[in-house]
Design an enzyme around this catalytic site. Sequence first.
Site, PDB file in Angstrom:
ATOM      1  N   TYR A 122       9.695  23.559   9.891  1.00  0.00           N
ATOM      2  CA  TYR A 122       9.055  23.431   8.572  1.00  0.00           C
ATOM      3  C   TYR A 122       7.662  22.801   8.717  1.00  0.00           C
ATOM      4  CZ  TYR A 122       7.629  21.572   4.133  1.00  0.00           C
ATOM      5  OH  TYR A 122       6.855  21.253   3.039  1.00  0.00           O
ATOM      6  N   SER A 127       1.633  13.839  -1.912  1.00  0.00           N
ATOM      7  CA  SER A 127       2.083  15.147  -2.402  1.00  0.00           C
ATOM      8  C   SER A 127       3.004  15.040  -3.613  1.00  0.00           C
ATOM      9  CB  SER A 127       2.844  15.855  -1.264  1.00  0.00           C
ATOM     10  OG  SER A 127       3.550  16.972  -1.753  1.00  0.00           O
ATOM     11  N   LEU A 162      -1.416  17.483  -7.061  1.00  0.00           N
ATOM     12  CA  LEU A 162      -0.631  18.038  -8.164  1.00  0.00           C
ATOM     13  C   LEU A 162      -0.304  19.503  -7.927  1.00  0.00           C
ATOM     14  CD1 LEU A 162       0.288  17.517 -11.212  1.00  0.00           C
ATOM     15  CD2 LEU A 162      -1.841  18.689 -11.812  1.00  0.00           C
ATOM     16  N   TYR A 163       0.985  19.826  -8.004  1.00  0.00           N
ATOM     17  CA  TYR A 163       1.379  21.217  -8.197  1.00  0.00           C
ATOM     18  C   TYR A 163       1.611  21.360  -9.686  1.00  0.00           C
ATOM     19  CZ  TYR A 163       1.936  22.645  -3.328  1.00  0.00           C
ATOM     20  OH  TYR A 163       1.695  23.005  -2.027  1.00  0.00           O
ATOM     21  N   THR A 203      -3.661  21.693  -6.253  1.00  0.00           N
ATOM     22  CA  THR A 203      -3.566  22.731  -5.214  1.00  0.00           C
ATOM     23  C   THR A 203      -3.545  24.093  -5.884  1.00  0.00           C
ATOM     24  OG1 THR A 203      -2.451  21.225  -3.730  1.00  0.00           O
ATOM     25  CG2 THR A 203      -2.147  23.575  -3.292  1.00  0.00           C
ATOM     26  N   ARG A 245       7.242  31.881   5.491  1.00  0.00           N
ATOM     27  CA  ARG A 245       7.298  31.104   6.744  1.00  0.00           C
ATOM     28  C   ARG A 245       8.608  31.423   7.456  1.00  0.00           C
ATOM     29  NH1 ARG A 245       5.634  25.745   3.292  1.00  0.00           N
ATOM     30  NH2 ARG A 245       3.744  26.634   2.398  1.00  0.00           N
ATOM     31  N   LYS A 278      -8.027  22.076  -4.429  1.00  0.00           N
ATOM     32  CA  LYS A 278      -7.710  22.220  -2.993  1.00  0.00           C
ATOM     33  C   LYS A 278      -7.208  23.638  -2.730  1.00  0.00           C
ATOM     34  CE  LYS A 278      -4.592  20.405   0.576  1.00  0.00           C
ATOM     35  NZ  LYS A 278      -3.554  21.428   0.726  1.00  0.00           N
ATOM     36  N   HIS A 320      -4.429  25.810   3.435  1.00  0.00           N
ATOM     37  CA  HIS A 320      -3.100  25.192   3.353  1.00  0.00           C
ATOM     38  C   HIS A 320      -2.443  25.130   4.746  1.00  0.00           C
ATOM     39  CE1 HIS A 320      -0.087  24.315  -0.003  1.00  0.00           C
ATOM     40  NE2 HIS A 320       0.597  24.023   1.088  1.00  0.00           N
TER      41      HIS A 320
END
Length: 404
Positions: A57, A147, A174-175, A201, A210, A270, A294
Amino acid sequence: MENRSDKKDTSSDKRELHQARQGASNLGAPHLPEMLLNIEDYHKVAKTKLTKPAYHYYANGADDQVTLKDNTESFKDIRLRPRVLVDVSNINTKTNLLSGRHTIDFPIMIAPCAMQGMAWPHGNDNRGAERATARAAASMNTLMVVSSFSTTSMQEVIQPVRKDHPNAALWYQLYVVKDRKLTEDMVKKAEKCGYGAIVVTVDASGIGNREPEIREHFKLPQNLSLPNLIVKTKDGETHSDVFSSVIDPSLNWKDVDWLRSVTHLPIIVKGILSSEDAVLAVKHGCAAIIVSNHGARQLDMVQSTIDALPSIVDAVKDCGVDIYVDGGIRRGTDVLKCICMGAKAVLVARPILWGLTVDGEEGVKKVLGLLKKEFEKAMMLCGIQDVKDCNRDYLLRYNKYSKL
Ligand SMILES: Cc1cc2nc3c(=O)[nH]c(=O)nc-3n(C[C@H](O)[C@H](O)[C@H](O)COP(=O)(O)O)c2cc1C
Ligand SMILES: CC(C)CC(=O)C(=O)O
């Protein structure tokens, strides 16, 4: 089993560290702490300490990981062009951020990194990881971005750190979630508990593909949670499921205006990779931009960030916004190249996770210290006395023999 242990340092931890070092030495990694000389040394030891799913991860990128490789490799296409007989007996790396809102001792900050609890599962009820990182940043006089997906709540990160370091500089990443009330609450809470900016972000309308972590069935361990999002993963649920259910893919520039209307904090975007978007960020009142892909974890096949940086700097350099960059920075010379290219500061993510895994707060401090020292040495040997004097005359595009 996902986590190594959830208790404080004990003799079994020490035994584990010893075994990890022995394992690391079999992998070709140095086994004495004082022989961890660079970021790659920390990476090798961290790999032996983390569970396989957690390692995958943290370490990997999206799809074929072409951009992941480019992020580090592209630095090699740029060479330094030193000047000599310059008095470098005093090197100044102090850097002002956001028009003097913060001053950091050197231009290397900690990028937002989700789920640090797997790297350092110690402290009260496993809530020690992000605190250890924040304490390390504060004691080195630099800044950490916390985060939204941290395994310690934003209050529990900042409050204890501020007790020992009243001026500790922290920003909140912040998401933007579908529940705008929760988004607004998060922003207001961040403002109330003393974060200095909101880093929104914008490169994650969905989570990147991934594959290594999918193969390893990576899931957040049950003893960890995501308190800022008020989420505890349910049995069988992956972080990717959580991400898809809470993150809002309709996010657009109007939401940046909305964010500015709900907080007095500066807004930093970002995930910018084009000059057009950098110009839009300025138009929408952002205080800074972070040139980022990212860590190559979202869209593969995008440009490395050091390659994306120059045109973005050229587009907005006179607009009064700070430009930061992250991605693949592993050496002090990488930092110097970014600053000479026009970034005000850089951020690092994986190196911090490796330091945290190896030795918690001390490990993060050592990693930051290593990068700082390498950066100072690179400045010195390049004949640059002050970070303010960094510019593109110190850079050459390798193989093309032209100045940038
Ligand atoms: C394990 C991991 C978790 C991350 N979590 C976040 C996150 O929660 N929010 C975010 O904006 N970026 C996140 N990132 C991206 C970093 O902030 C940063 O953009 C990138 O990783 C920098 O590249 P580097 O790891 O090569 O230094 C994460 C990166 C990693 C490696
Ligand atoms: C929950 C994740 C999507 C956090 C993140 O940004 C990452 O893993 O890169």
